[in-house]
Scaffold this active site. Sequence first.
Site, short mmCIF file in Angstrom:
data_model
loop_
_atom_site.label_atom_id
_atom_site.label_comp_id
_atom_site.label_asym_id
_atom_site.label_seq_id
_atom_site.Cartn_x
_atom_site.Cartn_y
_atom_site.Cartn_z
N ASN A 1 0.86 -1.18 0.00
CA ASN A 1 0.00 0.00 0.00
C ASN A 1 0.89 1.23 0.00
O ASN A 1 1.54 1.53 1.01
CB ASN A 1 -0.90 -0.02 1.25
CG ASN A 1 -1.70 1.26 1.41
OD1 ASN A 1 -1.80 2.06 0.48
ND2 ASN A 1 -2.27 1.45 2.58
N LYS B 1 0.03 4.27 -0.19
CA LYS B 1 -0.58 5.46 0.42
C LYS B 1 -0.35 6.66 -0.52
O LYS B 1 -0.41 6.48 -1.73
CB LYS B 1 -0.02 5.67 1.83
CG LYS B 1 -0.15 4.37 2.65
CD LYS B 1 0.12 4.53 4.10
CE LYS B 1 -0.08 3.18 4.79
NZ LYS B 1 0.01 3.21 6.23
N HIS C 1 -9.65 1.15 4.51
CA HIS C 1 -8.37 1.32 5.22
C HIS C 1 -8.58 2.32 6.35
O HIS C 1 -9.32 3.29 6.19
CB HIS C 1 -7.29 1.79 4.26
CG HIS C 1 -5.93 1.79 4.90
ND1 HIS C 1 -5.51 2.80 5.73
CD2 HIS C 1 -4.93 0.87 4.90
CE1 HIS C 1 -4.30 2.51 6.18
NE2 HIS C 1 -3.93 1.34 5.68
N GLU D 1 -6.92 4.71 7.55
CA GLU D 1 -6.64 6.12 7.26
C GLU D 1 -7.77 6.72 6.44
O GLU D 1 -8.18 7.87 6.66
CB GLU D 1 -5.30 6.23 6.51
CG GLU D 1 -4.12 5.95 7.44
CD GLU D 1 -2.87 5.44 6.74
OE1 GLU D 1 -2.77 5.58 5.51
OE2 GLU D 1 -2.01 4.88 7.45
N GLU E 1 -6.01 -5.13 10.15
CA GLU E 1 -5.01 -4.10 10.37
C GLU E 1 -5.20 -3.50 11.76
O GLU E 1 -6.05 -2.62 11.95
CB GLU E 1 -5.17 -3.01 9.32
CG GLU E 1 -4.92 -3.51 7.92
CD GLU E 1 -4.09 -2.53 7.14
OE1 GLU E 1 -3.00 -2.90 6.74
OE2 GLU E 1 -4.53 -1.39 6.98
N GLY F 1 1.88 1.87 10.85
CA GLY F 1 2.73 3.03 10.64
C GLY F 1 3.54 3.43 11.87
O GLY F 1 4.22 4.45 11.87
N SER G 1 3.17 -2.84 10.08
CA SER G 1 4.60 -2.95 10.41
C SER G 1 5.25 -4.24 9.92
O SER G 1 6.12 -4.80 10.57
CB SER G 1 4.80 -2.83 11.93
OG SER G 1 4.09 -1.72 12.44
P1 PGA Z 1 2.63 -0.05 7.75
O1 PGA Z 1 1.18 0.25 7.15
O2 PGA Z 1 3.12 -1.33 7.13
O3 PGA Z 1 3.46 1.14 7.38
O4 PGA Z 1 2.44 -0.21 9.24
C1 PGA Z 1 0.27 -0.78 6.91
C2 PGA Z 1 -0.96 -0.23 6.22
O5 PGA Z 1 -1.41 0.89 6.54
O6 PGA Z 1 -1.51 -0.88 5.32
#
Ligand code: PGA
Length: 235
Positions: free
Chosen positions: A7, A9, A85, A87, A155, A161, A197
Amino acid sequence: MKIIAGNWKMNGTAAQLDEMIAAVSNVATRARVILCVPYTLLRAGNANIMIAAQNVSKFDAGAHTGDVSAAQVRATGATATLVGHSEARAALGDTNADVAMRAQNAINNDLMPIICVGETDTERDLGTGADVVRRGVRESVPQNAKNGEFIIAYEPRWAIGRGITPSAPQIMDMHKIIRETLDEMGFDNTPVLYGASVTAQNVRDIINIKNVDGVLVGGASLKKQDFIPIIENAE
Ligand code: PGA
């Protein structure tokens, strides 16, 4: 077959995507690789990589300035999309019902939705994490969805993140709950990804946890020197 989804983003350029597609296409892997990119980068993938959007509209078409429909995404050649997601849920104020509408539009337009669910740190600390995730699955999967039409991504919002990785038992427990919920709903053919992560260092341990069918990778999917080893180590 394991699924490795990246992803990006709000990152990346067309040149970086060219490079990543070339690098992924050179890896000998049995895993299915999916890359979720910003709308401006959407295009057809190839036999080695599926290109996906990061969201689609709740609506079919019309006066929704700034929104992008599932049909428009599909018309680029892309074949999948994230929906729900954390976010995007936060930025758009989406409920599970909103996410289900987005997922239904994806399915209607021949896109594979990757439906994301997860609990916040507050919900986890209150002991309601499992309920939130169970409800997330029950309510974010469209009523009329059929077996094999969608993917779930678990998630943990408290880990995304932040470089925090839940323990293997924490991941196993939540994936068991998701699998049981899907079984109750009559879905026995739904891959469930883990996302938060994930790195080249931890991917092998995570992907071998029971009921984990793949991973959704954020930060570590941006650079080929990070993402390619994840694909290689996922076997
Ligand atoms: P990350 O994000 O691997 O940077 O923790 C995962 C995601 O938001 O899909």
